[in-house]
Write a protein that holds these residues in place. Structure first.
Motif, PDB file in Angstrom:
ATOM      1  N   ALA A 352       0.834  -1.205   0.000  1.00 38.83           N
ATOM      2  CA  ALA A 352       0.000   0.000   0.000  1.00 38.83           C
ATOM      3  C   ALA A 352       0.868   1.255   0.000  1.00 38.83           C
ATOM      4  CB  ALA A 352      -0.931  -0.014   1.213  1.00 38.83           C
ATOM      5  N   GLY A 353       1.893   1.257   0.829  1.00 35.21           N
ATOM      6  CA  GLY A 353       2.780   2.408   0.871  1.00 35.21           C
ATOM      7  C   GLY A 353       3.472   2.644  -0.456  1.00 35.21           C
ATOM      8  N   LEU A 354       3.957   1.570  -1.071  1.00 34.40           N
ATOM      9  CA  LEU A 354       4.616   1.675  -2.374  1.00 34.40           C
ATOM     10  C   LEU A 354       3.650   2.183  -3.432  1.00 34.40           C
ATOM     11  CD1 LEU A 354       6.959   1.122  -4.346  1.00 34.40           C
ATOM     12  CD2 LEU A 354       6.132  -1.242  -4.502  1.00 34.40           C
ATOM     13  N   SER A 355       2.434   1.627  -3.442  1.00 31.43           N
ATOM     14  CA  SER A 355       1.446   2.009  -4.446  1.00 31.43           C
ATOM     15  C   SER A 355       1.087   3.482  -4.337  1.00 31.43           C
ATOM     16  CB  SER A 355       0.184   1.156  -4.276  1.00 31.43           C
ATOM     17  OG  SER A 355      -0.839   1.577  -5.151  1.00 31.43           O
ATOM     18  N   MET A 356       0.840   3.951  -3.122  1.00 35.03           N
ATOM     19  CA  MET A 356       0.443   5.360  -2.942  1.00 35.03           C
ATOM     20  C   MET A 356       1.587   6.310  -3.277  1.00 35.03           C
ATOM     21  SD  MET A 356      -1.707   4.969   0.585  1.00 35.03           S
ATOM     22  CE  MET A 356      -2.818   3.564   0.759  1.00 35.03           C
TER      23      MET A 356
END
Length: 370
Positions: A352-356
């Protein structure tokens, strides 16, 4: 139904969080979130077609001619319908179409996942799709959500023996994007396999579905060809004007060599890693003995992405409809969630952190065509 609601809820939460992070970055950089999501790059071409029809051409250096005939008609047609029925701008209509299609796609791939691996893996399949590094495209006025929606439900129809529906949905997929033909290829391959296994004793709906499947793609390609005075080659000439052609990966290999020896902006090495991961995931999908239509669909999309030239940074976007590639990861994560729930939560949190972060970088900072 509760489990489907959970999967869709997680998908919405993932994309909503991504949109909020993007909005914060847009505010800090003095940009409009709506413009970034609804009126960026290819979105402007689609909105132009929706408002005025085909006919726009931009001439650059010799051999570089950007014509709107490169863009398939289904998405701008849907945008035109929305703006006719609802008093909203073209950009808002494009976002409504894309967001609705993304939800339909998530639901369709959930049904495929349940059919093959159960509710847990299906839920994680949807969540992983919403957390891909380039899943920000699913929140934009782009065509990938539309193609993925028709692809997911067409593949589900094939797996459940609904051949007529499979063909109709594949035809619509083919009318949405150039790589939409991958869905028709999956339907035709599955139909051919069924005919072989049953020695020709198959229902009429199978023959009809297989015949309908490529109609959307072929009809537009032929229409552009006739308009350009070359029925079979006109559309491909238009694509060459954009720098897009099938060169068996020669151009991509040259660019990868450039990246390895000289480096470049962040988006390009990340693209290389994502495409390489797609190849690895396809090998895992084969090793897992996935059903033939999923292998053909994902394989065709991967082949077009790897072996086609053009905008290198767009290759991850071309792989968004290849959701079956995520099935091995979803199954592995489902096993991890049962055995070590904390580990699974950490993995999802990292994704999630990478995607955002990466999605925000792509749209609000990189200023690179998607």
């Amino acid at each position: 139904m509760a489990t489907a609601a959970t999967a869709l809820g997680l998908f919405v939460a993932a994309r909503l969080c991504g949109a909020l992070v993007l909005a914060a970055a847009a505010h800090l950089t003095g940009k409009s979130t709506f413009a970034l999501l609804g009126r960026s790059w290819d979105s402007l071409w689609y909105l132009g077609i929706a408002a005025h029809g085909y006919g726009r051409t931009l001439h650059f250096q010799p051999g570089v001619v950007h014509s709107d005939l490169a863009f398939f008609p289904l998405y701008p047609g849907l945008v035109r319908i929305v703006t006719t029925v609802v008093p909203v701008s073209g950009g808002a209509a494009g976002l409504l179409v894309s967001w609705t299609a993304a939800m339909a796609a998530a639901w369709g791939m959930y049904r495929v996942g349940v059919l093959l691996h159960g509710h847990g893996a299906a839920t994680l399949l949807v969540l992983l799709w919403g957390l891909l590094p380039h899943s920000v495209v699913l929140s934009m006025a782009y065509t990938e959500p539309v193609l993925t929606a028709f692809a997911a439900w067409s593949l589900y129809a094939v797996l459940t023996g609904r051949w007529l529906w499979a063909g109709v949905l594949a035809a619509l997929a083919g009318a949405s994007r150039p790589n939409g033909f991958a869905v028709a290829a999956a339907v035709i391959a599955a139909a051919g396999c069924e005919v072989w296994k049953r020695r020709g004793r198959v229902p009429h709906s199978l023959w009809t579905g297989a015949a309908i499947a490529p109609v959307g793609w072929c009809a537009f390609v032929l229409w552009v060809g006739f308009r350009k005075g070359d029925p079979l080659g006109g559309y491909f000439a238009v694509q060459r004007g954009w720098g897009s052609r099938f060169d068996f990966g020669a151009d991509s290999l040259l660019f990868v060599r450039h990246l390895l020896l000289e480096g470049d902006r962040l988006v390009f090495p990340v693209t290389m890693v994502i495409v390489a991961a797609g190849v690895l995931l396809y090998a895992l999908l084969i090793a897992d003995r996935a059903p033939l239509p999923l292998l053909v669909h994902s394989g065709a999309l991967l082949l077009i992405t790897v072996a086609g030239s053009g905008f290198f940074e767009s290759k991850p976007r071309f792989l968004l409809p290849a959701f079956p590639l995520l099935l091995p990861l979803a199954c592995a994560l489902a096993r991890t969630a049962r055995a070590r729930p904390v580990h699974a939560v950490l993995v999802v949190g990292a994704l999630a952190g990478l995607s955002m972060a990466y999605g925000t970088y792509l749209v609000a900072i990189a200023d690179t065509p998607l």
